[in-house]
Scaffold this motif. Structure first.
Motif, PDB file in Angstrom:
ATOM      1  N   LEU A  11      55.440  31.156   2.327  1.00  0.00           N
ATOM      2  CA  LEU A  11      56.624  30.404   3.245  1.00  0.00           C
ATOM      3  C   LEU A  11      58.232  31.603   3.144  1.00  0.00           C
ATOM      4  CD1 LEU A  11      57.230  27.408   0.754  1.00  0.00           C
ATOM      5  CD2 LEU A  11      56.906  27.619   3.362  1.00  0.00           C
ATOM      6  N   ALA A  12      58.180  32.295   2.711  1.00  0.00           N
ATOM      7  CA  ALA A  12      59.097  33.927   2.599  1.00  0.00           C
ATOM      8  C   ALA A  12      59.132  34.620   3.473  1.00  0.00           C
ATOM      9  CB  ALA A  12      59.348  34.192   1.258  1.00  0.00           C
ATOM     10  N   ARG A  13      57.753  34.893   4.118  1.00  0.00           N
ATOM     11  CA  ARG A  13      57.665  35.505   5.307  1.00  0.00           C
ATOM     12  C   ARG A  13      57.318  34.823   6.898  1.00  0.00           C
ATOM     13  NH1 ARG A  13      52.560  39.818   4.221  1.00  0.00           N
ATOM     14  NH2 ARG A  13      53.850  40.595   5.710  1.00  0.00           N
ATOM     15  N   THR A  14      57.799  33.702   6.229  1.00  0.00           N
ATOM     16  CA  THR A  14      57.702  32.733   7.640  1.00  0.00           C
ATOM     17  C   THR A  14      58.573  32.886   8.659  1.00  0.00           C
ATOM     18  OG1 THR A  14      55.798  30.861   7.319  1.00  0.00           O
ATOM     19  CG2 THR A  14      57.325  30.639   8.864  1.00  0.00           C
ATOM     20  N   GLN A  15      58.792  33.106  10.385  1.00  0.00           N
ATOM     21  CA  GLN A  15      59.702  32.884  10.572  1.00  0.00           C
ATOM     22  C   GLN A  15      60.113  32.829  11.530  1.00  0.00           C
ATOM     23  OE1 GLN A  15      60.282  38.160  11.486  1.00  0.00           O
ATOM     24  NE2 GLN A  15      58.283  37.352  10.840  1.00  0.00           N
ATOM     25  N   VAL A  16      61.180  33.072  13.061  1.00  0.00           N
ATOM     26  CA  VAL A  16      60.770  32.162  13.942  1.00  0.00           C
ATOM     27  C   VAL A  16      60.917  33.780  14.972  1.00  0.00           C
ATOM     28  CG1 VAL A  16      62.166  30.714  15.544  1.00  0.00           C
ATOM     29  CG2 VAL A  16      62.233  29.983  13.500  1.00  0.00           C
ATOM     30  N   ALA A  17      59.853  33.555  15.886  1.00  0.00           N
ATOM     31  CA  ALA A  17      60.141  34.039  17.474  1.00  0.00           C
ATOM     32  C   ALA A  17      61.411  34.758  18.109  1.00  0.00           C
ATOM     33  CB  ALA A  17      59.205  34.077  18.122  1.00  0.00           C
ATOM     34  N   ASP A  18      61.709  35.768  17.937  1.00  0.00           N
ATOM     35  CA  ASP A  18      62.908  35.560  18.876  1.00  0.00           C
ATOM     36  C   ASP A  18      63.788  35.105  20.185  1.00  0.00           C
ATOM     37  OD1 ASP A  18      64.173  37.632  16.781  1.00  0.00           O
ATOM     38  OD2 ASP A  18      64.058  39.510  18.121  1.00  0.00           O
ATOM     39  N   GLY A  19      62.654  35.348  20.808  1.00  0.00           N
ATOM     40  CA  GLY A  19      62.256  33.893  22.143  1.00  0.00           C
ATOM     41  C   GLY A  19      61.641  33.742  22.545  1.00  0.00           C
ATOM     42  N   ALA A  20      61.526  33.657  23.758  1.00  0.00           N
ATOM     43  CA  ALA A  20      60.197  33.077  24.361  1.00  0.00           C
ATOM     44  C   ALA A  20      59.513  34.507  24.413  1.00  0.00           C
ATOM     45  CB  ALA A  20      61.421  32.803  26.240  1.00  0.00           C
ATOM     46  N   ASP A  21      58.139  34.473  24.685  1.00  0.00           N
ATOM     47  CA  ASP A  21      57.302  35.344  24.495  1.00  0.00           C
ATOM     48  C   ASP A  21      56.678  35.268  26.474  1.00  0.00           C
ATOM     49  OD1 ASP A  21      54.636  36.795  24.287  1.00  0.00           O
ATOM     50  OD2 ASP A  21      54.732  36.752  22.335  1.00  0.00           O
ATOM     51  N   PRO A  22      56.457  36.682  26.554  1.00  0.00           N
ATOM     52  CA  PRO A  22      56.106  36.295  27.889  1.00  0.00           C
ATOM     53  C   PRO A  22      55.364  36.164  28.748  1.00  0.00           C
ATOM     54  CG  PRO A  22      57.204  38.717  28.079  1.00  0.00           C
ATOM     55  CD  PRO A  22      57.647  37.711  26.174  1.00  0.00           C
ATOM     56  N   LEU A  23      54.668  36.908  27.817  1.00  0.00           N
ATOM     57  CA  LEU A  23      52.998  36.690  27.797  1.00  0.00           C
ATOM     58  C   LEU A  23      52.456  34.986  27.118  1.00  0.00           C
ATOM     59  CD1 LEU A  23      51.246  40.147  27.090  1.00  0.00           C
ATOM     60  CD2 LEU A  23      51.782  38.683  28.852  1.00  0.00           C
ATOM     61  N   TRP A  24      53.025  35.014  26.338  1.00  0.00           N
ATOM     62  CA  TRP A  24      52.537  33.060  25.892  1.00  0.00           C
ATOM     63  C   TRP A  24      53.106  32.333  26.429  1.00  0.00           C
ATOM     64  CZ3 TRP A  24      49.447  30.916  23.127  1.00  0.00           C
ATOM     65  CH2 TRP A  24      48.925  31.333  21.905  1.00  0.00           C
ATOM     66  N   GLU A  25      54.711  32.441  27.880  1.00  0.00           N
ATOM     67  CA  GLU A  25      55.070  31.351  28.722  1.00  0.00           C
ATOM     68  C   GLU A  25      53.781  31.635  29.548  1.00  0.00           C
ATOM     69  OE1 GLU A  25      57.397  29.009  27.574  1.00  0.00           O
ATOM     70  OE2 GLU A  25      57.557  30.165  26.356  1.00  0.00           O
ATOM     71  N   THR A  26      53.663  32.786  30.526  1.00  0.00           N
ATOM     72  CA  THR A  26      52.921  33.348  31.393  1.00  0.00           C
ATOM     73  C   THR A  26      51.798  32.462  31.507  1.00  0.00           C
ATOM     74  OG1 THR A  26      53.251  35.465  31.881  1.00  0.00           O
ATOM     75  CG2 THR A  26      51.175  35.127  32.736  1.00  0.00           C
ATOM     76  N   VAL A  27      50.855  32.465  29.893  1.00  0.00           N
ATOM     77  CA  VAL A  27      49.619  32.220  29.857  1.00  0.00           C
ATOM     78  C   VAL A  27      49.287  30.328  30.105  1.00  0.00           C
ATOM     79  CG1 VAL A  27      47.753  31.552  28.485  1.00  0.00           C
ATOM     80  CG2 VAL A  27      48.546  33.890  29.008  1.00  0.00           C
ATOM     81  N   LEU A  28      50.462  29.473  29.351  1.00  0.00           N
ATOM     82  CA  LEU A  28      50.542  28.428  29.042  1.00  0.00           C
ATOM     83  C   LEU A  28      51.226  28.339  30.165  1.00  0.00           C
ATOM     84  CD1 LEU A  28      52.158  28.507  25.496  1.00  0.00           C
ATOM     85  CD2 LEU A  28      49.978  27.171  26.222  1.00  0.00           C
ATOM     86  N   SER A  29      51.839  28.891  31.664  1.00  0.00           N
ATOM     87  CA  SER A  29      52.318  28.422  32.470  1.00  0.00           C
ATOM     88  C   SER A  29      51.188  28.377  33.885  1.00  0.00           C
ATOM     89  CB  SER A  29      53.730  29.225  32.941  1.00  0.00           C
ATOM     90  OG  SER A  29      52.724  30.809  33.329  1.00  0.00           O
ATOM     91  N   LEU A  30      49.675  29.108  33.284  1.00  0.00           N
ATOM     92  CA  LEU A  30      48.627  28.781  34.249  1.00  0.00           C
ATOM     93  C   LEU A  30      48.019  27.936  33.673  1.00  0.00           C
ATOM     94  CD1 LEU A  30      47.194  32.753  33.587  1.00  0.00           C
ATOM     95  CD2 LEU A  30      48.520  31.124  36.441  1.00  0.00           C
ATOM     96  N   HIS A  31      48.066  27.531  32.208  1.00  0.00           N
ATOM     97  CA  HIS A  31      47.965  25.500  32.691  1.00  0.00           C
ATOM     98  C   HIS A  31      47.928  24.837  33.327  1.00  0.00           C
ATOM     99  CE1 HIS A  31      46.324  26.717  27.833  1.00  0.00           C
ATOM    100  NE2 HIS A  31      45.276  27.033  28.634  1.00  0.00           N
ATOM    101  N   SER A  32      49.752  24.965  33.093  1.00  0.00           N
ATOM    102  CA  SER A  32      50.399  23.379  33.553  1.00  0.00           C
ATOM    103  C   SER A  32      50.390  23.679  35.759  1.00  0.00           C
ATOM    104  CB  SER A  32      52.599  23.989  33.760  1.00  0.00           C
ATOM    105  OG  SER A  32      53.181  23.395  34.333  1.00  0.00           O
ATOM    106  N   LEU A  33      49.698  25.035  35.586  1.00  0.00           N
ATOM    107  CA  LEU A  33      49.717  24.956  37.305  1.00  0.00           C
ATOM    108  C   LEU A  33      48.427  24.665  37.588  1.00  0.00           C
ATOM    109  CD1 LEU A  33      51.264  26.871  39.393  1.00  0.00           C
ATOM    110  CD2 LEU A  33      49.572  28.199  38.935  1.00  0.00           C
ATOM    111  N   PRO A  73      48.861  39.063  22.720  1.00  0.00           N
ATOM    112  CA  PRO A  73      48.940  39.774  21.633  1.00  0.00           C
ATOM    113  C   PRO A  73      50.504  39.714  20.553  1.00  0.00           C
ATOM    114  CG  PRO A  73      49.444  41.271  23.763  1.00  0.00           C
ATOM    115  CD  PRO A  73      49.302  39.747  24.432  1.00  0.00           C
ATOM    116  N   GLY A  74      50.111  39.816  20.268  1.00  0.00           N
ATOM    117  CA  GLY A  74      51.658  39.985  18.905  1.00  0.00           C
ATOM    118  C   GLY A  74      52.941  40.753  19.718  1.00  0.00           C
ATOM    119  N   ALA A  75      52.180  41.824  19.744  1.00  0.00           N
ATOM    120  CA  ALA A  75      53.774  42.534  20.803  1.00  0.00           C
ATOM    121  C   ALA A  75      54.298  42.178  21.965  1.00  0.00           C
ATOM    122  CB  ALA A  75      52.562  44.020  21.378  1.00  0.00           C
ATOM    123  N   GLY A  76      53.253  41.170  22.541  1.00  0.00           N
ATOM    124  CA  GLY A  76      54.847  40.472  23.955  1.00  0.00           C
ATOM    125  C   GLY A  76      55.649  39.637  23.191  1.00  0.00           C
ATOM    126  N   THR A  77      56.288  39.618  21.875  1.00  0.00           N
ATOM    127  CA  THR A  77      57.767  39.406  21.088  1.00  0.00           C
ATOM    128  C   THR A  77      58.397  40.138  21.500  1.00  0.00           C
ATOM    129  OG1 THR A  77      57.239  39.654  19.514  1.00  0.00           O
ATOM    130  CG2 THR A  77      56.508  37.701  19.050  1.00  0.00           C
TER     131      THR A  77
END
Length: 318
Positions: A11-33, A73-77
Motif C-alpha cells: 500500500l505504501a508503494r502503490t502509485q499512479v503513473a504520471d499519465g498515458a503510457d505511449p506503448l500501452w496506448e499503442t497496444v490497446l489501440s491495436l485491440h480497438s482498431l 515495458p515499464g520504461a514506457g512511462t
C-alpha cells in the motif's frame, strides 16, 4: 476474476503513473482498431500509410487474449523513446518464451520467428513499426488522449492525498473493488497476484476497455485501467447561466469557477472559461481545493485542475 493481494508495504508503494503510457496506448489501440466499431479517435486510421506497420504489429497483438509483455515495458512511462529502447533491449530468451506462448501450437509467421530468434534487424523493424503506428494513428489525437488520463490521475491522486492508498483504491469501482487487503478485479482469467512488497503501478489509459495486467507475475506489477471519460469532448463553452442554488451556496464567482471545471484545464483556461482574471481563478481554485472539491496537479510549467468525485457530486446535486 483477478485478486491482487496487498501488504502494508505494498500500500505504501502503490502509485499512479504520471499519465498515458505511449506503448500501452499503442497496444490497446491495436485491440480497438480490430473491433467492428473502433474508438472514434481511430476512425479512418486503417489507411495505406499504416499497411506496413500493421502487417508487423497485428500478428503480435490479437483482438483478444494474450499479447507479449515485452511490448509494454515499464520504461514506457518515461516516454516513447525510453519505451522503444527497452523493447530493443529485450533478452533473446524472453522474446522466445513470450512469442512461443503467443503462437502456441500454431506455426508462427516468418516475421515472428525471426523476432523470436532475437535478430537485431527484426527488433529494429518492430521498434520502427511501433513508432510509425504511434505517430501516425495516435499522434494527431495525443493531446486528447493525455487530457483524459491527466484528469483521471488528478482524481485518483486527490483521493490518495486525502485518505491514503486504500481510499484511492476504493475509487475504481465497479470493475475494481477494494476488499482489504485484496483488490478484486474483473478479469477474463482467474488468477491471484501477490505483490510481495513490490507495490502496484496503476496506469490510466484512454483505450483500455477493462483492467489489464502483465502476464508474467515476476515482472514489476502493473495494472492498466480505463481512465475516466470526464472531459473527453474537450474544452466546453463557458456555462450560459449559473445554477442559482449553487451560486447561493458558494457565491456566484466561485460557482462559475466550479462549473467551468466540467473538464480538466489549466489555470489560464479556467480563467477564460469562467470569465474572470487569472489571479481570481487561481484564488478560487485554491479555496475549492481546500474544500476537497477540486484537485490540482503541476505538469511542467502549468497547473491543471479537475473536479474531485465530491466536486462532481456537488454539481450534479444542484
Amino acid at each position: 476474476m483477478m485478486r491482487i493481494h496487498f501488504t502494508a508495504e505494498d500500500l505504501a508503494r502503490t502509485q499512479v503513473a504520471d499519465g498515458a503510457d505511449p506503448l500501452w496506448e499503442t497496444v490497446l489501440s491495436l485491440h480497438s482498431l480490430q473491433e467492428r466499431c473502433p474508438d472514434p479517435v481511430l476512425a479512418g486510421r486503417r489507411t495505406a500509410a499504416l499497411t506496413r506497420p500493421l502487417s508487423m504489429l497485428l500478428p503480435l497483438v490479437p483482438p483478444r487474449g494474450y499479447f507479449p509483455d515485452f511490448l509494454t515495458p515499464g520504461a514506457g512511462t518515461a516516454g516513447l523513446d525510453a519505451g522503444l529502447d527497452a523493447v530493443l533491449s529485450t533478452p533473446r530468451a524472453r522474446l522466445r518464451t513470450e512469442l512461443t506462448r503467443l503462437t502456441g501450437r500454431n506455426r508462427p509467421a516468418p516475421w515472428t520467428r525471426s523476432l523470436a530468434d532475437g535478430e537485431p534487424g527484426s527488433l529494429r523493424r518492430l521498434a520502427g513499426s511501433l513508432r510509425e503506428y504511434h505517430n501516425t494513428a495516435l499522434g494527431p489525437q495525443w493531446a486528447r488522449i493525455t487530457r483524459r488520463t491527466a484528469t483521471d490521475r488528478a482524481l485518483r491522486l486527490h483521493a490518495l492525498w486525502q485518505g491514503g492508498a486504500e481510499a484511492m483504491l476504493r475509487t475504481y469501482g465497479p470493475s475494481m473493488r477494494w476488499q482489504s487487503p485484496v483488490l478484486e478485479v474483473d478479469y477474463p482469467v482467474d488468477r491471484d497476484l501477490h505483490l510481495d512488497g513490490r507495490g502496484l503501478l496503476l496506469v490510466p489509459s484512454y483505450f483500455c476497455k477493462g483492467p489489464v495486467a502483465l502476464a508474467d507475475q515476476d515482472l514489476p506489477p502493473v495494472l492498466v485501467y480505463a481512465a475516466s471519460a470526464d472531459g473527453k469532448q474537450g474544452v466546453p463553452e463557458p456555462p450560459a447561466s449559473l445554477n442559482p442554488c449553487l451560486a447561493k451556496l458558494i457565491g456566484h464567482t466561485r460557482a462559475a469557477v466550479l462549473e467551468a471545471l466540467s473538464s480538466d484545464c489549466t489555470t489560464t483556461e479556467l480563467a477564460q472559461r469562467a470569465g474572470v482574471a487569472l489571479s481570481t481563478a487561481s484564488e478560487h481554485a485554491t479555496v475549492l481545493r481546500s474544500a476537497g472539491l477540486v484537485s490540482s496537479v503541476r505538469q511542467r510549467n502549468v497547473v491543471r485542475h479537475a473536479l474531485t468525485p465530491l466536486g462532481t457530486a456537488l454539481l450534479r446535486s444542484n
